[in-house]
Design a protein around this motif. Structure first.
Motif, PDB file in Angstrom:
ATOM      1  N   ARG A 178     -18.617  16.849  49.012  1.00 50.48           N
ATOM      2  CA  ARG A 178     -18.533  15.420  48.699  1.00 50.48           C
ATOM      3  C   ARG A 178     -17.766  15.185  47.390  1.00 50.48           C
ATOM      4  O   ARG A 178     -16.873  14.351  47.333  1.00 50.48           O
ATOM      5  CB  ARG A 178     -19.922  14.820  48.607  1.00 50.48           C
ATOM      6  CG  ARG A 178     -19.877  13.314  48.441  1.00 50.48           C
ATOM      7  CD  ARG A 178     -21.224  12.688  48.380  1.00 50.48           C
ATOM      8  NE  ARG A 178     -22.159  13.354  49.273  1.00 50.48           N
ATOM      9  CZ  ARG A 178     -23.433  13.100  49.317  1.00 50.48           C
ATOM     10  NH1 ARG A 178     -23.946  12.208  48.529  1.00 50.48           N
ATOM     11  NH2 ARG A 178     -24.227  13.743  50.137  1.00 50.48           N
ATOM     12  N   ASP A 179     -18.105  15.921  46.355  1.00 49.82           N
ATOM     13  CA  ASP A 179     -17.420  15.762  45.070  1.00 49.82           C
ATOM     14  C   ASP A 179     -15.976  16.241  45.157  1.00 49.82           C
ATOM     15  O   ASP A 179     -15.065  15.581  44.670  1.00 49.82           O
ATOM     16  CB  ASP A 179     -18.160  16.522  43.966  1.00 49.82           C
ATOM     17  CG  ASP A 179     -17.485  16.340  42.624  1.00 49.82           C
ATOM     18  OD1 ASP A 179     -17.257  15.179  42.225  1.00 49.82           O
ATOM     19  OD2 ASP A 179     -17.173  17.358  41.973  1.00 49.82           O
ATOM     20  N   ILE A 180     -15.772  17.359  45.792  1.00 51.68           N
ATOM     21  CA  ILE A 180     -14.420  17.914  45.917  1.00 51.68           C
ATOM     22  C   ILE A 180     -13.565  17.010  46.797  1.00 51.68           C
ATOM     23  O   ILE A 180     -12.388  16.788  46.519  1.00 51.68           O
ATOM     24  CB  ILE A 180     -14.476  19.355  46.474  1.00 51.68           C
ATOM     25  CG1 ILE A 180     -15.211  20.279  45.496  1.00 51.68           C
ATOM     26  CG2 ILE A 180     -13.078  19.879  46.792  1.00 51.68           C
ATOM     27  CD1 ILE A 180     -14.602  20.342  44.101  1.00 51.68           C
ATOM     28  N   GLU A 181     -14.152  16.437  47.833  1.00 55.66           N
ATOM     29  CA  GLU A 181     -13.397  15.554  48.714  1.00 55.66           C
ATOM     30  C   GLU A 181     -12.910  14.320  47.946  1.00 55.66           C
ATOM     31  O   GLU A 181     -11.790  13.846  48.158  1.00 55.66           O
ATOM     32  CB  GLU A 181     -14.248  15.124  49.908  1.00 55.66           C
ATOM     33  CG  GLU A 181     -13.479  14.257  50.890  1.00 55.66           C
ATOM     34  CD  GLU A 181     -14.309  13.826  52.072  1.00 55.66           C
ATOM     35  OE1 GLU A 181     -13.715  13.616  53.138  1.00 55.66           O
ATOM     36  OE2 GLU A 181     -15.543  13.684  51.933  1.00 55.66           O
ATOM     37  N   ARG A 182     -13.712  13.793  47.039  1.00 53.30           N
ATOM     38  CA  ARG A 182     -13.303  12.653  46.211  1.00 53.30           C
ATOM     39  C   ARG A 182     -12.066  13.023  45.389  1.00 53.30           C
ATOM     40  O   ARG A 182     -11.098  12.272  45.313  1.00 53.30           O
ATOM     41  CB  ARG A 182     -14.464  12.241  45.291  1.00 53.30           C
ATOM     42  CG  ARG A 182     -14.178  11.056  44.403  1.00 53.30           C
ATOM     43  CD  ARG A 182     -15.360  10.743  43.499  1.00 53.30           C
ATOM     44  NE  ARG A 182     -15.869  11.883  42.751  1.00 53.30           N
ATOM     45  CZ  ARG A 182     -15.297  12.384  41.649  1.00 53.30           C
ATOM     46  NH1 ARG A 182     -14.191  11.854  41.182  1.00 53.30           N
ATOM     47  NH2 ARG A 182     -15.827  13.411  41.021  1.00 53.30           N
ATOM     48  N   LYS A 183     -12.085  14.208  44.798  1.00 46.10           N
ATOM     49  CA  LYS A 183     -10.928  14.687  44.031  1.00 46.10           C
ATOM     50  C   LYS A 183      -9.727  14.901  44.951  1.00 46.10           C
ATOM     51  O   LYS A 183      -8.588  14.570  44.589  1.00 46.10           O
ATOM     52  CB  LYS A 183     -11.276  15.982  43.302  1.00 46.10           C
ATOM     53  CG  LYS A 183     -12.317  15.794  42.218  1.00 46.10           C
ATOM     54  CD  LYS A 183     -12.696  17.125  41.604  1.00 46.10           C
ATOM     55  CE  LYS A 183     -13.757  16.970  40.535  1.00 46.10           C
ATOM     56  NZ  LYS A 183     -14.147  18.270  39.961  1.00 46.10           N
ATOM     57  N   TRP A 184      -9.980  15.459  46.132  1.00 44.50           N
ATOM     58  CA  TRP A 184      -8.902  15.706  47.079  1.00 44.50           C
ATOM     59  C   TRP A 184      -8.227  14.394  47.474  1.00 44.50           C
ATOM     60  O   TRP A 184      -7.005  14.318  47.587  1.00 44.50           O
ATOM     61  CB  TRP A 184      -9.410  16.442  48.322  1.00 44.50           C
ATOM     62  CG  TRP A 184      -8.410  16.407  49.431  1.00 44.50           C
ATOM     63  CD1 TRP A 184      -8.511  15.762  50.626  1.00 44.50           C
ATOM     64  CD2 TRP A 184      -7.111  17.010  49.428  1.00 44.50           C
ATOM     65  NE1 TRP A 184      -7.371  15.928  51.361  1.00 44.50           N
ATOM     66  CE2 TRP A 184      -6.490  16.692  50.645  1.00 44.50           C
ATOM     67  CE3 TRP A 184      -6.410  17.786  48.506  1.00 44.50           C
ATOM     68  CZ2 TRP A 184      -5.211  17.121  50.975  1.00 44.50           C
ATOM     69  CZ3 TRP A 184      -5.125  18.210  48.836  1.00 44.50           C
ATOM     70  CH2 TRP A 184      -4.541  17.878  50.057  1.00 44.50           C
ATOM     71  N   ARG A 185      -8.989  13.349  47.695  1.00 50.60           N
ATOM     72  CA  ARG A 185      -8.423  12.046  48.073  1.00 50.60           C
ATOM     73  C   ARG A 185      -7.465  11.542  46.990  1.00 50.60           C
ATOM     74  O   ARG A 185      -6.420  10.976  47.293  1.00 50.60           O
ATOM     75  CB  ARG A 185      -9.517  11.010  48.324  1.00 50.60           C
ATOM     76  CG  ARG A 185     -10.346  11.293  49.534  1.00 50.60           C
ATOM     77  CD  ARG A 185      -9.556  11.051  50.824  1.00 50.60           C
ATOM     78  NE  ARG A 185     -10.148  11.845  51.876  1.00 50.60           N
ATOM     79  CZ  ARG A 185      -9.483  12.693  52.651  1.00 50.60           C
ATOM     80  NH1 ARG A 185      -8.201  12.850  52.531  1.00 50.60           N
ATOM     81  NH2 ARG A 185     -10.097  13.390  53.569  1.00 50.60           N
ATOM     82  N   LYS A 186      -7.804  11.714  45.724  1.00 54.73           N
ATOM     83  CA  LYS A 186      -6.905  11.325  44.638  1.00 54.73           C
ATOM     84  C   LYS A 186      -5.589  12.105  44.723  1.00 54.73           C
ATOM     85  O   LYS A 186      -4.502  11.548  44.584  1.00 54.73           O
ATOM     86  CB  LYS A 186      -7.544  11.576  43.267  1.00 54.73           C
ATOM     87  CG  LYS A 186      -8.653  10.636  42.918  1.00 54.73           C
ATOM     88  CD  LYS A 186      -9.181  10.968  41.520  1.00 54.73           C
ATOM     89  CE  LYS A 186     -10.367  10.132  41.158  1.00 54.73           C
ATOM     90  NZ  LYS A 186     -10.863  10.451  39.802  1.00 54.73           N
TER      91      LYS A 186
END
Length: 121
Positions: free
Chosen positions: A104-112
């Motif tokens: 979840r946290d990594i996916e947020r960074k990935w979206r950026k």
């Protein structure tokens, strides 16, 4: 198992994505640098997301779970050692649980990163 050519092609992507697992807050310049590596890799964004989720996250999750993890950055030789070791092992239940919890946290960074990479095309 990846061939040596596939490992060499992935190295810049692995090295850039490993920075998402540093015990430090990323700034805009970090996100732009990582997005630039993703863009120049020649991989489609969907492929890079799979590389992140299925290869890099299981290999580097340990750093986000340690009390004093790496924060200064990964040397390419360290990335190669960590990644080739992780790929050679079969993920156990602990790795799969860590991967699910951290995504979840990594996916947020990935979206950026994906947004930056797309906007530069």
């Amino acid at each position: 198992m990846l061939t040596s050519d596939e490992i060499e092609r992935r190295m810049p992507v692995w090295t850039a994505l490993a920075d998402l697992f540093l015990d430090a807050e990323l700034d805009k310049a970090d996100y732009r640098r990582i997005a630039g590596s993703v863009r120049t890799s020649g991989y489609d964004l969907a492929v890079v997301e799979c590389i992140l989720r299925d290869e890099v996250l299981p290999a580097f999750a340990f750093n986000l779970l340690e009390i004093a993890g790496e924060w200064a950055g990964w040397h390419e030789d360290d990335v190669r050692t960590i990644m080739t070791g992780a790929i050679a092992r079969r993920p156990g239940i602990g790795t799969r649980i860590k991967k699910a919890l951290l995504w979840r946290d990594i996916e947020r960074k990935w979206r950026k990163i994906a947004d930056i990479a797309l906007s530069a095309e």
